[in-house]
Motif scaffolding. Sequence first.
Motif, PDB file in Angstrom:
ATOM      1  N   LYS A  95       0.957 -17.101   7.892  1.00  0.00           N
ATOM      2  CA  LYS A  95       0.061 -16.127   8.522  1.00  0.00           C
ATOM      3  C   LYS A  95      -0.617 -16.758   9.732  1.00  0.00           C
ATOM      4  O   LYS A  95      -1.752 -17.182   9.667  1.00  0.00           O
ATOM      5  CB  LYS A  95      -0.954 -15.632   7.508  1.00  0.00           C
ATOM      6  CG  LYS A  95      -0.302 -15.012   6.296  1.00  0.00           C
ATOM      7  CD  LYS A  95      -1.082 -13.834   5.813  1.00  0.00           C
ATOM      8  CE  LYS A  95      -0.426 -13.236   4.608  1.00  0.00           C
ATOM      9  NZ  LYS A  95       0.356 -12.095   4.877  1.00  0.00           N
ATOM     10  N   THR A 124       6.848   3.787   7.245  1.00  0.00           N
ATOM     11  CA  THR A 124       6.856   2.776   6.196  1.00  0.00           C
ATOM     12  C   THR A 124       6.779   3.466   4.843  1.00  0.00           C
ATOM     13  O   THR A 124       6.504   4.664   4.752  1.00  0.00           O
ATOM     14  CB  THR A 124       5.718   1.748   6.390  1.00  0.00           C
ATOM     15  OG1 THR A 124       5.967   0.630   5.529  1.00  0.00           O
ATOM     16  CG2 THR A 124       4.349   2.336   6.121  1.00  0.00           C
ATOM     17  N   HIS A 128       4.531   0.609  -0.482  1.00  0.00           N
ATOM     18  CA  HIS A 128       4.194  -0.747  -0.050  1.00  0.00           C
ATOM     19  C   HIS A 128       2.686  -0.952  -0.177  1.00  0.00           C
ATOM     20  O   HIS A 128       1.902  -0.124   0.284  1.00  0.00           O
ATOM     21  CB  HIS A 128       4.658  -1.011   1.378  1.00  0.00           C
ATOM     22  CG  HIS A 128       4.630  -2.463   1.714  1.00  0.00           C
ATOM     23  ND1 HIS A 128       3.453  -3.135   1.976  1.00  0.00           N
ATOM     24  CD2 HIS A 128       5.626  -3.384   1.782  1.00  0.00           C
ATOM     25  CE1 HIS A 128       3.740  -4.407   2.203  1.00  0.00           C
ATOM     26  NE2 HIS A 128       5.039  -4.587   2.088  1.00  0.00           N
ATOM     27  N   PRO A 129       2.253  -2.061  -0.787  1.00  0.00           N
ATOM     28  CA  PRO A 129       0.832  -2.237  -1.095  1.00  0.00           C
ATOM     29  C   PRO A 129      -0.105  -2.473   0.099  1.00  0.00           C
ATOM     30  O   PRO A 129      -1.303  -2.266  -0.032  1.00  0.00           O
ATOM     31  CB  PRO A 129       0.818  -3.445  -2.038  1.00  0.00           C
ATOM     32  CG  PRO A 129       2.088  -4.176  -1.769  1.00  0.00           C
ATOM     33  CD  PRO A 129       3.079  -3.146  -1.321  1.00  0.00           C
ATOM     34  N   TRP A 130       0.396  -2.907   1.255  1.00  0.00           N
ATOM     35  CA  TRP A 130      -0.535  -3.204   2.340  1.00  0.00           C
ATOM     36  C   TRP A 130      -0.088  -2.796   3.742  1.00  0.00           C
ATOM     37  O   TRP A 130      -0.858  -2.849   4.690  1.00  0.00           O
ATOM     38  CB  TRP A 130      -0.930  -4.682   2.343  1.00  0.00           C
ATOM     39  CG  TRP A 130       0.224  -5.649   2.349  1.00  0.00           C
ATOM     40  CD1 TRP A 130       0.782  -6.259   1.259  1.00  0.00           C
ATOM     41  CD2 TRP A 130       0.959  -6.125   3.479  1.00  0.00           C
ATOM     42  NE1 TRP A 130       1.824  -7.069   1.648  1.00  0.00           N
ATOM     43  CE2 TRP A 130       1.956  -7.017   3.012  1.00  0.00           C
ATOM     44  CE3 TRP A 130       0.886  -5.899   4.854  1.00  0.00           C
ATOM     45  CZ2 TRP A 130       2.845  -7.663   3.852  1.00  0.00           C
ATOM     46  CZ3 TRP A 130       1.784  -6.541   5.693  1.00  0.00           C
ATOM     47  CH2 TRP A 130       2.747  -7.411   5.190  1.00  0.00           C
ATOM     48  N   LEU A 131       1.157  -2.380   3.932  1.00  0.00           N
ATOM     49  CA  LEU A 131       1.631  -2.083   5.287  1.00  0.00           C
ATOM     50  C   LEU A 131       0.909  -0.910   5.940  1.00  0.00           C
ATOM     51  O   LEU A 131       0.538  -0.981   7.115  1.00  0.00           O
ATOM     52  CB  LEU A 131       3.142  -1.817   5.296  1.00  0.00           C
ATOM     53  CG  LEU A 131       4.035  -3.039   5.356  1.00  0.00           C
ATOM     54  CD1 LEU A 131       5.505  -2.635   5.315  1.00  0.00           C
ATOM     55  CD2 LEU A 131       3.754  -3.886   6.581  1.00  0.00           C
ATOM     56  N   GLY A 133      -2.136   0.233   5.498  1.00  0.00           N
ATOM     57  CA  GLY A 133      -3.472  -0.222   5.902  1.00  0.00           C
ATOM     58  C   GLY A 133      -3.433  -1.145   7.102  1.00  0.00           C
ATOM     59  O   GLY A 133      -4.280  -1.059   8.001  1.00  0.00           O
ATOM     60  N   MET A 134      -2.442  -2.036   7.147  1.00  0.00           N
ATOM     61  CA  MET A 134      -2.320  -2.950   8.282  1.00  0.00           C
ATOM     62  C   MET A 134      -2.087  -2.166   9.577  1.00  0.00           C
ATOM     63  O   MET A 134      -2.728  -2.421  10.589  1.00  0.00           O
ATOM     64  CB  MET A 134      -1.170  -3.936   8.064  1.00  0.00           C
ATOM     65  CG  MET A 134      -0.979  -4.889   9.232  1.00  0.00           C
ATOM     66  SD  MET A 134       0.592  -5.775   9.204  1.00  0.00           S
ATOM     67  CE  MET A 134       1.699  -4.511   9.788  1.00  0.00           C
ATOM     68  N   TYR A 135      -1.184  -1.195   9.528  1.00  0.00           N
ATOM     69  CA  TYR A 135      -0.914  -0.412  10.735  1.00  0.00           C
ATOM     70  C   TYR A 135      -2.123   0.446  11.115  1.00  0.00           C
ATOM     71  O   TYR A 135      -2.438   0.591  12.303  1.00  0.00           O
ATOM     72  CB  TYR A 135       0.341   0.444  10.562  1.00  0.00           C
ATOM     73  CG  TYR A 135       1.613  -0.378  10.550  1.00  0.00           C
ATOM     74  CD1 TYR A 135       1.922  -1.229  11.618  1.00  0.00           C
ATOM     75  CD2 TYR A 135       2.507  -0.324   9.494  1.00  0.00           C
ATOM     76  CE1 TYR A 135       3.089  -1.992  11.619  1.00  0.00           C
ATOM     77  CE2 TYR A 135       3.672  -1.075   9.493  1.00  0.00           C
ATOM     78  CZ  TYR A 135       3.958  -1.913  10.557  1.00  0.00           C
ATOM     79  OH  TYR A 135       5.091  -2.672  10.564  1.00  0.00           O
ATOM     80  N   GLU A 136      -2.810   0.983  10.155  1.00  0.00           N
ATOM     81  CA  GLU A 136      -4.015   1.766  10.469  1.00  0.00           C
ATOM     82  C   GLU A 136      -5.077   0.890  11.138  1.00  0.00           C
ATOM     83  O   GLU A 136      -5.742   1.329  12.080  1.00  0.00           O
ATOM     84  CB  GLU A 136      -4.563   2.439   9.204  1.00  0.00           C
ATOM     85  CG  GLU A 136      -3.692   3.589   8.746  1.00  0.00           C
ATOM     86  CD  GLU A 136      -4.120   4.204   7.429  1.00  0.00           C
ATOM     87  OE1 GLU A 136      -3.841   5.403   7.237  1.00  0.00           O
ATOM     88  OE2 GLU A 136      -4.725   3.504   6.574  1.00  0.00           O
ATOM     89  N   ARG A 137      -5.234  -0.337  10.707  1.00  0.00           N
ATOM     90  CA  ARG A 137      -6.186  -1.250  11.352  1.00  0.00           C
ATOM     91  C   ARG A 137      -5.762  -1.571  12.783  1.00  0.00           C
ATOM     92  O   ARG A 137      -6.597  -1.918  13.620  1.00  0.00           O
ATOM     93  CB  ARG A 137      -6.340  -2.539  10.533  1.00  0.00           C
ATOM     94  CG  ARG A 137      -7.144  -2.344   9.252  1.00  0.00           C
ATOM     95  CD  ARG A 137      -7.436  -3.650   8.532  1.00  0.00           C
ATOM     96  NE  ARG A 137      -6.250  -4.362   8.076  1.00  0.00           N
ATOM     97  CZ  ARG A 137      -5.575  -4.093   6.966  1.00  0.00           C
ATOM     98  NH1 ARG A 137      -5.944  -3.101   6.185  1.00  0.00           N
ATOM     99  NH2 ARG A 137      -4.514  -4.821   6.627  1.00  0.00           N
TER     100      ARG A 137
END
Length: 170
Positions: A95, A124, A128-131, A133-137
């Motif tokens: 990361k 997506t 998927h548990p986090w993708l 949210g990541m794109y929304e951020r």
Amino acid sequence: MTYNYRLATLDDAAAVLDLSLRAYEPIRSMGIRFAAATADLETVRKNIHDNACYVMEYEGRMIATVSIRMPWGPQPGPLGVPHIWWFAVDPSIGKKGVGSTFLQWIEETVIRDTLKSPAVSLGTADKHPWLIGMYERRGYVRVAEKDLGKGHITVFLRKTLRDEWYASSQ
């Protein structure tokens, strides 16, 4: 760090495949059926031929890839704007912000400034548990959901890149 960005060629197909399979291993283990997760060499070649497939290199080594499906291409995205697809970062990097750096370069340099697109889309899996949210951020907003027969609901997201142009195109 200085990165090199370029369009992939058919000569890159084996390296794109290797990177993609390693990067998408967690996706396979979740049972999510993305094309990049189970690709073979012919699928990669077709992707490079049909889409704008970019690679990111560091010190001569391919560390990320992403493809852009065009609205006029053989597999357009659902929103009539360039569609980000097949995004993979070498998992051995960890990361370090490489994916964010690459995605920002694709959004701004390629899609906004070169293609002059007012927006970009991507899709997506809802599983998927986090993708999502990541794109929304990153400024993407959900605009549609569809069952494409892959065992999950595909969530489509859009990011406005040129406010003044996007508002006038609606």
